[in-house]
Design an enzyme around this catalytic site. Structure first.
Site, PDB file in Angstrom:
ATOM      1  N   ARG A  85     -24.361  87.627 123.749  1.00 11.59           N
ATOM      2  CA  ARG A  85     -23.897  87.167 125.067  1.00 11.59           C
ATOM      3  C   ARG A  85     -25.116  86.924 125.945  1.00 11.59           C
ATOM      4  O   ARG A  85     -25.890  87.838 126.198  1.00 11.59           O
ATOM      5  CB  ARG A  85     -22.987  88.221 125.697  1.00 11.59           C
ATOM      6  CG  ARG A  85     -22.616  87.900 127.127  1.00 11.59           C
ATOM      7  CD  ARG A  85     -21.670  88.939 127.737  1.00 11.59           C
ATOM      8  NE  ARG A  85     -21.418  88.587 129.120  1.00 11.59           N
ATOM      9  CZ  ARG A  85     -21.775  89.321 130.170  1.00 11.59           C
ATOM     10  NH1 ARG A  85     -22.365  90.492 130.009  1.00 11.59           N
ATOM     11  NH2 ARG A  85     -21.539  88.910 131.394  1.00 11.59           N
ATOM     12  N   HIS A 129     -24.295  84.421 136.000  1.00  8.73           N
ATOM     13  CA  HIS A 129     -24.721  85.817 136.065  1.00  8.73           C
ATOM     14  C   HIS A 129     -25.673  85.938 137.268  1.00  8.73           C
ATOM     15  O   HIS A 129     -26.851  86.230 137.128  1.00  8.73           O
ATOM     16  CB  HIS A 129     -25.391  86.240 134.754  1.00  8.73           C
ATOM     17  CG  HIS A 129     -25.432  87.719 134.533  1.00  8.73           C
ATOM     18  ND1 HIS A 129     -24.940  88.342 133.400  1.00  8.73           N
ATOM     19  CD2 HIS A 129     -25.920  88.725 135.293  1.00  8.73           C
ATOM     20  CE1 HIS A 129     -25.137  89.650 133.476  1.00  8.73           C
ATOM     21  NE2 HIS A 129     -25.738  89.912 134.615  1.00  8.73           N
ATOM     22  N   TYR A 305     -20.092 101.141 132.989  1.00 10.35           N
ATOM     23  CA  TYR A 305     -21.249 102.032 133.023  1.00 10.35           C
ATOM     24  C   TYR A 305     -20.866 103.446 133.473  1.00 10.35           C
ATOM     25  O   TYR A 305     -21.333 104.415 132.908  1.00 10.35           O
ATOM     26  CB  TYR A 305     -22.345 101.475 133.947  1.00 10.35           C
ATOM     27  CG  TYR A 305     -23.004 100.251 133.347  1.00 10.35           C
ATOM     28  CD1 TYR A 305     -24.064 100.374 132.453  1.00 10.35           C
ATOM     29  CD2 TYR A 305     -22.522  98.973 133.616  1.00 10.35           C
ATOM     30  CE1 TYR A 305     -24.652  99.263 131.859  1.00 10.35           C
ATOM     31  CE2 TYR A 305     -23.108  97.851 133.025  1.00 10.35           C
ATOM     32  CZ  TYR A 305     -24.165  98.016 132.150  1.00 10.35           C
ATOM     33  OH  TYR A 305     -24.734  96.909 131.554  1.00 10.35           O
ATOM     34  N   GLU A 373     -20.494  94.538 128.373  1.00  8.22           N
ATOM     35  CA  GLU A 373     -21.704  95.308 128.688  1.00  8.22           C
ATOM     36  C   GLU A 373     -21.367  96.786 128.686  1.00  8.22           C
ATOM     37  O   GLU A 373     -20.319  97.204 129.192  1.00  8.22           O
ATOM     38  CB  GLU A 373     -22.267  94.982 130.082  1.00  8.22           C
ATOM     39  CG  GLU A 373     -23.036  93.706 130.180  1.00  8.22           C
ATOM     40  CD  GLU A 373     -23.583  93.473 131.581  1.00  8.22           C
ATOM     41  OE1 GLU A 373     -23.964  94.447 132.272  1.00  8.22           O
ATOM     42  OE2 GLU A 373     -23.623  92.299 131.986  1.00  8.22           O
TER      43      GLU A 373
END
Ligand code: FCB
Length: 490
Positions: A85, A129, A305, A373
Site C-alpha cells: 500500500r 495521504h 494504533y 495500517e
C-alpha cells in the site's frame, strides 16, 4: 497427514488468500520534492513554519524512495509480501492540483506499479495521504467544496494512468487527521486552528471520497475495487461518571463516528448537531451530499494504533469564534502502568479486536475490512523485540476478531521502512527496515525477519483477546496528561 494437521488445536492460522503487505505514504518516503515538475504540497509549506515539525525537519529527502524505489521493491520481495500500500503525491501528478497533468510524475508511479506486479506484489494505491497541492490550499483547501470536485478529477487522472495495472484503490487515508488535526488542532498541515473550518474539511473530504468513488466506478472493470481508510480509536471513559462517559462519547464522535456514520450508516451521526452546534451550523452540507458520501465501497481500510482513554474537561472559555473544533470538553489521558510503545503510545491490542467486532455489529452493510495500517514506533533499534510483540499481539487480536465474525481480508504493517513521521520528524521510527538517513542504507530489523516467517506460516497461538474496556471503566489513570505527551493520531 500434513504438518498443519499435526498442530495442536490452539494454533490458529489465517485463511488462504489473506493479503499480507506493508504500507507507506508518498510524502513520508519519496523525497525529490522538486524533481520532474512536482508542485509544492501543504506539507512542504508546513515544514517551513518554525516550530511546526521537530528539529525543523521536512520530507525534502526522506528515504529518497523516488530514486531508490527498485531497492525498496526488492525488500518487499524478500519479505514475501503479496501486497504493498503506497500513496500517490497529488502535486507530483497535478502540480497545481487542477489543470495540466505532469506526465513525468505519472511515469514514476507507472514504473513502480510495473515493478511491483512483475515481483508478484499487488499494489493498493491510496490517492490522498495528506499532501494537498498548495495551490488548492491557497484557494481554501478542504474548507471549500471545490477541493472535493478537484479530488474527483485527480482520481480520474490516476485511473486513466494506472487503471490497467491497479485493481485496488483507496480514496483517502485518515480523513480525521487531514481535517481535525490539520485544520482544527494545527498540529498537521496546513496548521490551521479553526472550528468550523475543520468540520467543513471533514465533510468535504468525505464528499471528495464519494465523488471519486463515483468517478472510479464509471471507469472500473469488473474485479477492480475501491475503498477508503479510516483511523479508528475506540474511546474508553476513565471512570463511569456520567461526565466522563459523555466526554468519551463526544471523542468517539469526533474521531470515529463522524466518518463511519455517513459512510456506512446512511446518516450523519445523530449527535453531531448537539455536540458541534456551538462551532458550526453545518451550512457547508448540501442536499444530496449524504447519498454521494454513502455510495457503497468494496472494502474499508482500518488503521489502528491505540485506544483513547477519555475524561471530561472544562470547555474553553474563549471567544466562540476562536474555539477549536476539538474543544469537546474532553481530553485524553494515559493509563498509569500501561504497556506503551517506544514512543509512549498505549499498546492495547484489545482495542483492535474491539474496533473490528464493533464495526461489524454496528453496521450491517459493512464491506470487508483490510487493516491498512498497524505498527509500532520506537527510536530505530535493529533488535526490535517490542515491535515483534506488538505485531504478534495485534495479529492475534485480528484473528480473534475474525473468529468473532469480523470479515477481515488483509493486514498491512506500518511501515515497510523508517520514514518522515510528520510533526515528529525522523526520530520516530515505524519501519521493519531501518533507514540510515545519512547514507540511505536500508537494513532489515529483527521484525522484518519475524514478519517474513509469519507471512510464510501465519499462525497465532496467543490467548483469545478480550476487551474489558467495553464493559467497564479503567481504574487507574494519570489525569491531565499534557497534550504533547498524549498518544495522538499522527
Ligand atoms: C498514521 C498515518 C501514517 C503514519 C502512522 C504512524 O496516522 O496514516 O502516515 O504516520 O500514523
Amino acid at each position: 497427514m500434513t504438518a498443519t494437521d499435526e498442530r495442536p488445536a490452539m494454533l490458529r492460522t489465517f485463511p488462504a488468500g489473506f493479503v499480507w503487505g506493508t504500507a507507506t505514504a508518498a510524502y513520508q518516503i519519496e523525497g525529490a520534492v522538486d524533481d520532474d515538475g512536482r508542485g509544492p504540497s501543504i506539507w512542504d509549506t508546513f515544514c517551513r513554519v518554525p516550530g511546526a515539525v521537530a528539529r525543523g525537519e521536512s520530507g525534502d529527502v526522506a528515504c529518497d524512495h523516488y530514486h531508490r524505489w527498485q531497492e525498496d521493491v526488492d525488500l518487499m520481495k524478500d519479505l514475501g509480501a503479496g501486497a504493498y500500500r503506497f500513496s500517490v503525491a497529488w502535486p507530483r501528478v497535478m502540480p497545481d492540483g487542477r489543470g495540466p497533468v505532469n506526465r513525468r510524475g505519472l511515469d514514476f508511479y507507472r514504473r513502480l506499479v510495473d515493478a511491483l506486479r512483475e515481483g508478484g506484489i499487488e499494489p493498493y494505491v491510496t490517492l490522498y495521504h495528506w499532501d494537498l497541492p498548495q495551490a488548492l490550499e491557497d484557494r481554501g483547501g478542504w474548507r471549500v467544496r471545490d477541493t472535493a470536485e478537484r479530488f474527483a478529477d485527480y482520481a480520474e487522472v490516476m485511473y486513466e494512468s494506472l487503471g490497467e495495472s491497479v485493481s485496488n484503490w483507496i480514496t483517502l487515508n485518515e480523513p480525521y487527521c487531514s481535517s481535525i488535526v490539520g485544520y482544527g488542532e494545527g498540529r498537521h498541515a496546513p496548521g490551521a486552528k479553526e472550528g468550523e473550518g475543520a468540520l467543513a474539511a471533514a465533510h468535504h473530504l468525505l464528499l471528495g471520497h464519494g465523488l471519486a468513488v463515483a468517478r472510479l466506478r464509471e471507469m472500473a472493470r469488473p474485479g477492480q475495487r475501491i475503498g477508503v481508510t479510516l483511523n479508528m480509536s475506540p474511546t474508553v471513559p476513565v471512570t463511569s461518571s456520567p461526565q466522563d462517559v459523555d466526554a468519551a462519547r463526544r471523542m468517539d464522535l469526533l474521531v470515529n463516528r463522524q466518518f463511519t456514520e455517513p459512510l456506512f450508516g446512511g446518516a450523519y451521526a445523530a449527535d453531531m448537531a448537539e455536540t458541534f452546534g456551538r462551532i458550526t451550523d453545518f451550512a457547508f452540507r448540501r442536499d444530496g451530499d449524504l447519498e454521494i458520501i454513502g455510495r457503497p465501497v468494496d472494502y474499508l481500510g482500518v488503521n489502528y494504533y491505540y485506544r483513547l482513554h477519555v475524561e471530561a474537561a472544562p470547555y474553553e472559555e474563549a471567544d466562540p469564534a476562536l474555539r477549536t473544533a476539538f474543544d469537546l470538553g474532553a481530553r485524553t489521558v494515559s493509563p498509569e502502568h500501561a504497556r506503551t510503545s517506544g514512543l509512549g503510545w498505549v499498546v492495547e491490542p484489545e482495542g483492535l479486536y474491539e474496533t473490528l467486532v464493533g464495526l461489524t455489529s454496528r453496521y450491517p452493510d459493512l464491506p470487508p475490512v483490510y487493516i491498512t495500517e498497524n505498527g509500532y514506533g520506537d527510536d530505530g533499534v535493529l533488535e526490535d523485540e517490542g515491535r515483534i510483540d506488538y505485531l504478534r499481539d495485534h495479529l492475534t487480536a485480528t484473528r480473534d476478531a475474525m473468529e468473532a465474525g469480523a470479515d477481515v481480508r488483509g493486514y498491512f504493517c506500518w511501515s515497510l521502512m523508517d520514514n518522515f513521521e510528520w510533526a515528529r520528524g525522523y526520530s520516530a521510527r515505524f519501519g521493519i527496515v531501518h533507514v540510515d538517513y545519512e547514507t540511505q542504507a536500508r537494513t532489515p530489523k529483527a521484525s522484518f525477519h519475524w514478519m517474513r516467517d509469519f507471512i510464510a506460516d501465519p499462525v497465532v497461538t496467543g490467548p483469545v483477546t478480550v476487551s474489558p474496556a467495553t464493559t467497564g471503566p479503567v481504574d487507574i489513570l494519570v489525569a491531565g496528561t499534557p497534550r504533547s505527551e498524549r498518544p495522538a493520531g499522527d
